[in-house]
Design a protein around this motif. Structure first.
Motif, mmCIF file in Angstrom:
data_model
loop_
_atom_site.group_PDB
_atom_site.id
_atom_site.type_symbol
_atom_site.label_atom_id
_atom_site.label_comp_id
_atom_site.label_asym_id
_atom_site.label_seq_id
_atom_site.Cartn_x
_atom_site.Cartn_y
_atom_site.Cartn_z
ATOM 1 N N LYS A 27 0.836 -1.196 0.000
ATOM 2 C CA LYS A 27 0.000 0.000 0.000
ATOM 3 C C LYS A 27 0.874 1.250 0.000
ATOM 4 C CE LYS A 27 -3.886 2.160 2.438
ATOM 5 N NZ LYS A 27 -4.828 2.034 3.576
ATOM 6 N N PRO A 28 0.704 2.121 -1.001
ATOM 7 C CA PRO A 28 1.527 3.341 -1.054
ATOM 8 C C PRO A 28 1.260 4.267 0.122
ATOM 9 C CG PRO A 28 0.427 2.919 -3.166
ATOM 10 C CD PRO A 28 -0.210 2.010 -2.155
ATOM 11 N N VAL A 29 2.287 4.998 0.507
ATOM 12 C CA VAL A 29 2.170 6.006 1.558
ATOM 13 C C VAL A 29 2.180 7.381 0.897
ATOM 14 C CG1 VAL A 29 3.221 7.007 3.618
ATOM 15 C CG2 VAL A 29 3.313 4.524 3.253
ATOM 16 N N PRO A 30 1.053 8.099 0.908
ATOM 17 C CA PRO A 30 1.019 9.420 0.271
ATOM 18 C C PRO A 30 1.997 10.386 0.924
ATOM 19 C CG PRO A 30 -1.205 8.628 0.742
ATOM 20 C CD PRO A 30 -0.256 7.725 1.470
ATOM 21 N N ALA A 110 14.567 -7.319 8.944
ATOM 22 C CA ALA A 110 15.876 -7.275 8.299
ATOM 23 C C ALA A 110 15.815 -7.864 6.892
ATOM 24 C CB ALA A 110 16.902 -8.024 9.147
ATOM 25 N N GLU A 111 15.002 -8.896 6.716
ATOM 26 C CA GLU A 111 14.855 -9.512 5.404
ATOM 27 C C GLU A 111 14.056 -8.644 4.442
ATOM 28 O OE1 GLU A 111 12.957 -13.182 6.264
ATOM 29 O OE2 GLU A 111 14.735 -14.110 7.190
ATOM 30 N N ARG A 112 13.157 -7.808 4.976
ATOM 31 C CA ARG A 112 12.226 -7.063 4.129
ATOM 32 C C ARG A 112 12.429 -5.546 4.167
ATOM 33 N NH1 ARG A 112 7.577 -9.733 2.609
ATOM 34 N NH2 ARG A 112 7.550 -8.040 1.042
ATOM 35 N N MET A 113 13.453 -5.060 4.834
ATOM 36 C CA MET A 113 13.629 -3.613 4.980
ATOM 37 C C MET A 113 13.569 -2.897 3.635
ATOM 38 S SD MET A 113 14.092 -1.033 7.078
ATOM 39 C CE MET A 113 14.888 -1.473 8.628
ATOM 40 N N GLY A 114 14.202 -3.447 2.639
ATOM 41 C CA GLY A 114 14.219 -2.801 1.334
ATOM 42 C C GLY A 114 12.880 -2.787 0.632
ATOM 43 N N ASP A 115 11.911 -3.558 1.129
ATOM 44 C CA ASP A 115 10.576 -3.611 0.531
ATOM 45 C C ASP A 115 9.603 -2.625 1.165
ATOM 46 O OD1 ASP A 115 11.377 -5.742 -1.124
ATOM 47 O OD2 ASP A 115 10.904 -7.202 0.450
ATOM 48 N N VAL A 116 9.978 -2.036 2.287
ATOM 49 C CA VAL A 116 9.094 -1.081 2.962
ATOM 50 C C VAL A 116 8.928 0.140 2.044
ATOM 51 C CG1 VAL A 116 8.752 0.317 5.023
ATOM 52 C CG2 VAL A 116 9.905 -1.890 5.202
ATOM 53 N N PRO A 117 7.700 0.621 1.848
ATOM 54 C CA PRO A 117 7.479 1.677 0.852
ATOM 55 C C PRO A 117 8.181 2.997 1.124
ATOM 56 C CG PRO A 117 5.462 1.199 2.084
ATOM 57 C CD PRO A 117 6.431 0.120 2.408
ATOM 58 N N VAL A 118 8.422 3.322 2.406
ATOM 59 C CA VAL A 118 9.097 4.575 2.746
ATOM 60 C C VAL A 118 10.098 4.310 3.868
ATOM 61 C CG1 VAL A 118 8.869 6.927 3.613
ATOM 62 C CG2 VAL A 118 7.107 5.996 2.108
ATOM 63 N N GLY A 157 -2.596 6.114 11.223
ATOM 64 C CA GLY A 157 -2.769 4.754 10.742
ATOM 65 C C GLY A 157 -1.544 4.130 10.116
ATOM 66 N N LEU A 158 -0.367 4.695 10.399
ATOM 67 C CA LEU A 158 0.886 4.190 9.850
ATOM 68 C C LEU A 158 1.741 3.582 10.954
ATOM 69 C CD1 LEU A 158 1.450 7.269 7.623
ATOM 70 C CD2 LEU A 158 1.431 4.959 6.687
ATOM 71 N N GLY A 159 2.495 2.539 10.607
ATOM 72 C CA GLY A 159 3.386 1.903 11.555
ATOM 73 C C GLY A 159 4.833 2.245 11.261
ATOM 74 N N SER A 160 5.670 2.107 12.263
ATOM 75 C CA SER A 160 7.102 2.353 12.115
ATOM 76 C C SER A 160 7.837 1.526 13.157
ATOM 77 C CB SER A 160 7.429 3.842 12.272
ATOM 78 O OG SER A 160 7.056 4.299 13.570
ATOM 79 N N ALA A 161 9.139 1.491 13.046
ATOM 80 C CA ALA A 161 9.972 0.768 14.017
ATOM 81 C C ALA A 161 11.291 1.513 14.159
ATOM 82 C CB ALA A 161 10.217 -0.669 13.564
ATOM 83 N N TRP A 162 11.716 1.705 15.397
ATOM 84 C CA TRP A 162 12.973 2.420 15.662
ATOM 85 C C TRP A 162 14.144 1.487 15.350
ATOM 86 C CZ3 TRP A 162 13.118 7.375 18.092
ATOM 87 C CH2 TRP A 162 14.410 7.849 18.340
ATOM 88 N N THR A 163 14.997 1.848 14.415
ATOM 89 C CA THR A 163 16.163 1.028 14.086
ATOM 90 C C THR A 163 17.400 1.905 13.951
ATOM 91 O OG1 THR A 163 16.051 1.129 11.655
ATOM 92 C CG2 THR A 163 14.622 -0.479 12.746
ATOM 93 N N THR A 164 18.554 1.320 14.269
ATOM 94 C CA THR A 164 19.826 2.041 14.141
ATOM 95 C C THR A 164 20.933 1.180 13.528
ATOM 96 O OG1 THR A 164 20.412 1.445 16.422
ATOM 97 C CG2 THR A 164 19.351 3.586 16.087
ATOM 98 N N LEU A 165 20.647 -0.076 13.220
ATOM 99 C CA LEU A 165 21.699 -0.967 12.734
ATOM 100 C C LEU A 165 22.298 -0.513 11.403
ATOM 101 C CD1 LEU A 165 20.246 -4.477 13.655
ATOM 102 C CD2 LEU A 165 22.226 -3.336 14.671
ATOM 103 N N ALA A 192 5.109 2.388 6.920
ATOM 104 C CA ALA A 192 4.095 1.807 6.039
ATOM 105 C C ALA A 192 2.772 1.760 6.779
ATOM 106 C CB ALA A 192 4.498 0.392 5.599
ATOM 107 N N TYR A 193 1.689 1.618 6.032
ATOM 108 C CA TYR A 193 0.421 1.298 6.673
ATOM 109 C C TYR A 193 0.550 -0.088 7.292
ATOM 110 C CZ TYR A 193 -1.785 5.373 4.621
ATOM 111 O OH TYR A 193 -2.119 6.664 4.304
ATOM 112 N N TYR A 194 -0.234 -0.369 8.310
ATOM 113 C CA TYR A 194 -0.135 -1.669 8.971
ATOM 114 C C TYR A 194 -1.414 -2.464 8.771
ATOM 115 C CZ TYR A 194 -2.306 1.235 12.625
ATOM 116 O OH TYR A 194 -3.103 2.105 13.312
ATOM 117 N N THR A 195 -1.304 -3.750 8.980
ATOM 118 C CA THR A 195 -2.456 -4.640 8.861
ATOM 119 C C THR A 195 -3.009 -4.920 10.243
ATOM 120 O OG1 THR A 195 -1.027 -6.595 8.954
ATOM 121 C CG2 THR A 195 -1.519 -5.703 6.781
ATOM 122 N N GLY A 196 -4.317 -4.733 10.410
ATOM 123 C CA GLY A 196 -4.933 -4.955 11.715
ATOM 124 C C GLY A 196 -4.621 -3.838 12.684
#
Length: 216
Positions: A27-30, A110-118, A157-165, A192-196
Motif C-alpha cells: 500500500k503506497p504512503v502518500p 531485516a529480510e524485508r527492509m528494502g521492501d518497505v514503501p518509505v 494509521g501508519l506503523g514504524s519501528a525504531w532502528t539504528t543498525l 508503512a500502513y499496517y495490517t490490523g
C-alpha cells in the motif's frame, strides 16, 4: 489534513509499538500524509532551539533496496554477536518468550527492509567527529522529534519501528543519498500502513522496580 484515529493521548503513547511483521509492503504512503506527520515532529524540543535536524525520505526502489541490503548485513552481524544472545536469553520464561517474538519480528524486518514503501532517516547537523564524551545533549536534539514522528504516524494509521543498525554503513548510505559530511544520521524508521489494529500496551517491568525518589 489527514484524518486521525480516535485515540486519547494515553492510548496513543501506550499503543505506539514497533511494527515489523504487520507492515503493508504493497500500500503506497502518500507524501502529504508523511508531510503532515513531519510537521508535528518539528514541534519537538531541541537544544537551544537550534532545530538542526534533517529528515531524509527515501521512496526510490533502488535506493531502498541498497539501504535494505546494508541493514540486513549489519543485522546478520548483530545476530551472531554475544550481545544478541544475552539480550534474548535473559530473564524468566515470560521474558524469554517475549524476546523470542521480538527476535523473530526483527529478523523478518531485516529480510524485508528494502521492501518497505518509505524509509525515513532522522539526521542532525554535527561535526564530522562526534564528541567522545557524553552525547546526550547532541542526540537529545533529534530523538524526541523522531519519537514524535512515530506518534504522529501512528495517529494517522501508519506503523514504524525504531532502528539504528544501518549506522554501521552510515558513510556508504550518506554517499548513496548525497548527505553532507556534517550531517550525522541517528535513526532509520521504516514507514508503512499496517495490517490490523489490535495494538495494546506491552508488558513492562513494575514501576517500583525502576522508580527512585530523592535518591537511589
Amino acid at each position: 489534513m489527514t484524518d486521525l484515529l480516535p485515540l486519547d493521548p494515553d492510548q496513543l503513547l501506550s499503543t505506539t509499538r514497533s511494527v515489523r511483521k504487520r507492515l503493508d509492503f504493497d500500500k503506497p504512503v502518500p507524501m502529504d500524509v508523511l508531510r503532515d506527520a513531519l510537521e508535528v515532529a518539528l514541534q519537538a524540543p531541541s537544544g537551544s532551539n537550534q532545530q538542526g535536524w534533517h529528515w531524509i525520505v527515501v521512496t526510490d526502489p533502488d535506493k531502498r533496496k541498497q539501504i535494505g541490503d546494508y541493514y540486513a548485513d549489519s543485522f546478520n552481524g548483530y545476530r551472531n554477536s554475544p550481545q544478541y544472545a544475552t539480550n534474548h536469553a535473559s530473564g524468566d520464561a515470560d521474558r524469554q518468550a517475549t524476546q523470542g517474538r521480538v527476535a523473530s519480528s526483527a529478523e523478518y524486518l531485516a529480510e524485508r527492509m528494502g521492501d518497505v514503501p518509505v524509509l525515513v532517516i532522522g539526521a542532525l547537523t554535527a561535526s564530522a567527529d562526534l564528541p567522545a564524551a557524553n552525547q546526550a545533549g547532541l542526540w537529545g536534539s533529534l530523538l524526541p522529534a523522531a519519537w514524535s514522528l512515530q506518534l504522529a504516524l501512528r495517529a494517522r494509521g501508519l506503523g514504524s519501528a525504531w532502528t539504528t543498525l544501518h549506522l554501521k554503513y552510515e558513510k556508504e548510505i550518506s554517499q548513496l543519498l548525497g548527505i553532507p559530511d556534517d550531517v550525522r544520521q541517528g535513526v532509520l524508521l521504516p514507514v508503512a500502513y499496517y495490517t490490523g489494529d489490535t495494538f495494546k500496551p506491552a508488558p513492562r517491568q513494575p514501576l517500583d522496580e525502576v522508580l527512585h525518589v530523592d535518591g537511589w
